[in-house]
Motif scaffolding. Structure first.
Motif, short mmCIF file in Angstrom:
data_model
loop_
_atom_site.label_atom_id
_atom_site.label_comp_id
_atom_site.label_asym_id
_atom_site.label_seq_id
_atom_site.Cartn_x
_atom_site.Cartn_y
_atom_site.Cartn_z
N ILE A 63 0.86 -1.18 0.00
CA ILE A 63 0.00 0.00 0.00
C ILE A 63 0.89 1.23 0.00
O ILE A 63 1.82 1.33 0.79
N GLU A 64 0.62 2.15 -0.91
CA GLU A 64 1.41 3.36 -0.98
C GLU A 64 0.77 4.42 -0.09
O GLU A 64 -0.37 4.83 -0.30
N ILE A 65 1.51 4.85 0.92
CA ILE A 65 0.99 5.82 1.88
C ILE A 65 1.05 7.21 1.27
O ILE A 65 2.06 7.61 0.70
N ASP A 66 -0.01 7.95 1.41
CA ASP A 66 -0.07 9.34 0.96
C ASP A 66 0.45 10.21 2.10
O ASP A 66 -0.29 10.59 3.01
N TRP A 67 1.73 10.53 2.06
CA TRP A 67 2.37 11.24 3.16
C TRP A 67 1.89 12.69 3.27
O TRP A 67 1.89 13.27 4.36
N ALA A 109 -1.20 16.38 6.79
CA ALA A 109 -2.39 17.20 7.05
C ALA A 109 -3.20 16.64 8.20
O ALA A 109 -3.66 17.37 9.08
N ASP A 110 -3.37 15.31 8.21
CA ASP A 110 -4.14 14.67 9.28
C ASP A 110 -3.45 14.82 10.63
O ASP A 110 -4.09 15.08 11.65
N ALA A 111 -2.12 14.65 10.63
CA ALA A 111 -1.36 14.78 11.87
C ALA A 111 -1.41 16.21 12.40
O ALA A 111 -1.55 16.42 13.61
N GLU A 112 -1.33 17.18 11.52
CA GLU A 112 -1.46 18.58 11.95
C GLU A 112 -2.83 18.81 12.61
O GLU A 112 -2.92 19.48 13.63
N GLY A 113 -3.85 18.22 12.02
CA GLY A 113 -5.19 18.34 12.59
C GLY A 113 -5.27 17.77 14.00
O GLY A 113 -5.98 18.31 14.86
N VAL A 138 -1.08 7.17 10.45
CA VAL A 138 -0.62 6.41 9.28
C VAL A 138 -1.40 5.11 9.15
O VAL A 138 -1.74 4.68 8.05
N ALA A 139 -1.72 4.48 10.28
CA ALA A 139 -2.44 3.20 10.27
C ALA A 139 -3.85 3.32 9.69
O ALA A 139 -4.42 2.32 9.25
N THR A 140 -4.40 4.53 9.63
CA THR A 140 -5.72 4.68 9.01
C THR A 140 -5.65 4.48 7.49
O THR A 140 -6.66 4.19 6.86
N GLN A 141 -4.45 4.61 6.92
CA GLN A 141 -4.28 4.37 5.48
C GLN A 141 -3.87 2.94 5.19
O GLN A 141 -4.15 2.42 4.12
N ASP A 142 -3.17 2.32 6.11
CA ASP A 142 -2.67 0.96 5.89
C ASP A 142 -3.04 0.11 7.10
O ASP A 142 -2.43 0.20 8.16
N PHE A 143 -4.07 -0.73 6.93
CA PHE A 143 -4.57 -1.54 8.03
C PHE A 143 -3.58 -2.59 8.52
O PHE A 143 -3.76 -3.18 9.57
N SER A 144 -2.52 -2.83 7.75
CA SER A 144 -1.54 -3.82 8.18
C SER A 144 -0.62 -3.27 9.28
O SER A 144 0.09 -4.01 9.94
N ILE A 145 -0.64 -1.95 9.47
CA ILE A 145 0.18 -1.33 10.52
C ILE A 145 -0.55 -1.46 11.85
O ILE A 145 -1.69 -1.01 11.99
N GLU A 146 0.12 -2.07 12.80
CA GLU A 146 -0.46 -2.27 14.13
C GLU A 146 -0.70 -0.92 14.80
O GLU A 146 0.17 -0.05 14.81
N LYS A 147 -1.91 -0.75 15.35
CA LYS A 147 -2.23 0.49 16.07
C LYS A 147 -1.50 0.48 17.41
O LYS A 147 -1.11 -0.56 17.93
#
Length: 197
Positions: A42-46, A51-55, A110-119
């Motif tokens: 999965i290609e993460i949209d950094w 933007a999400d992290a700033e929010g 970041v995990a909201t974009q790639d479900f394989s990343i452990e929360k």
């Protein structure tokens, strides 16, 4: 009367030619199930992550001492740097809380974009740090360009198991300095040397 018969005949003919599209009450509508399977590559949209992290981190309602947030990425090296800039009157008792929130919160964005990343959890900073190294800091607004004055900073290599240090002594030291002067007492966590077997 003749007109009425012609009209009736036309209606009979039309009703025989037109196909009904009315859905019967006993018919079933099939909707495809969402796909929650883990996807590879999965290609993460950094840009979206930033933007999400700033929010998240610039939300003064949730984090009243927040002033700014900086995110830097070295994609080829898989290195991430996070700096949370806080107000100069930031209480020392919040250092550990903000540092934990910074590392865990960014992972979860970041995990909201790639479900394989452990929360993240109470016992884990999350799965992003298995693949990416992290440098981080909690920096006072007025001296954010001088890392020596940061409330806390640290860096950990990718795949390392890490825990942030107890900040009790750091808090005492900073409190003794008073007035937010952290120049000689800023906390730093060193990356322990990795051992290879």
């Amino acid at each position: 009367m003749k007109k009425f018969l012609v009209l009736a005949a036309c209606m009979v003919l039309l009703s025989g030619c037109v196909q009904s599209n009315i859905v019967q009450p006993d018919s079933e509508t099939k909707i495809a199930d969402p796909n929650f399977d883990m996807q590879d590559d999965i290609e993460i949209d950094w840009t979206q992550v930033s933007a999400d992290a700033e929010g998240v981190f610039e939300d003064k309602a949730a984090y009243p001492y927040s002033d700014d947030f900086h995110f830097l990425l070295e994609p080829q090296k898989k290195e991430i740097m996070l700096v949370w800039v806080v107000s100069d009157d930031f209480p020392t008792s919040e250092i550990r809380n903000y540092a934990d929130t910074l590392i865990k919160g960014f992972n979860d964005v970041v995990a909201t974009q790639d479900f394989s990343i452990e929360k993240s959890s109470e016992t884990s900073y999350g799965g992003l740090w298995k693949d990416y190294s992290i440098s981080f800091g909690i920096a006072p607004a007025s001296t954010q360009d001088d890392e020596e004055t940061w409330f806390m900073s640290g860096n950990f290599g990718a795949g390392m198991e890490f825990v942030l240090p107890d900040t009790t002594e750091l808090e005492k030291s900073l409190a003794e300095e008073g007035n937010g002067n952290t120049e000689a007492a800023a906390g730093s966590t060193e990356t322990p040397e990795e051992t290879t077997e």
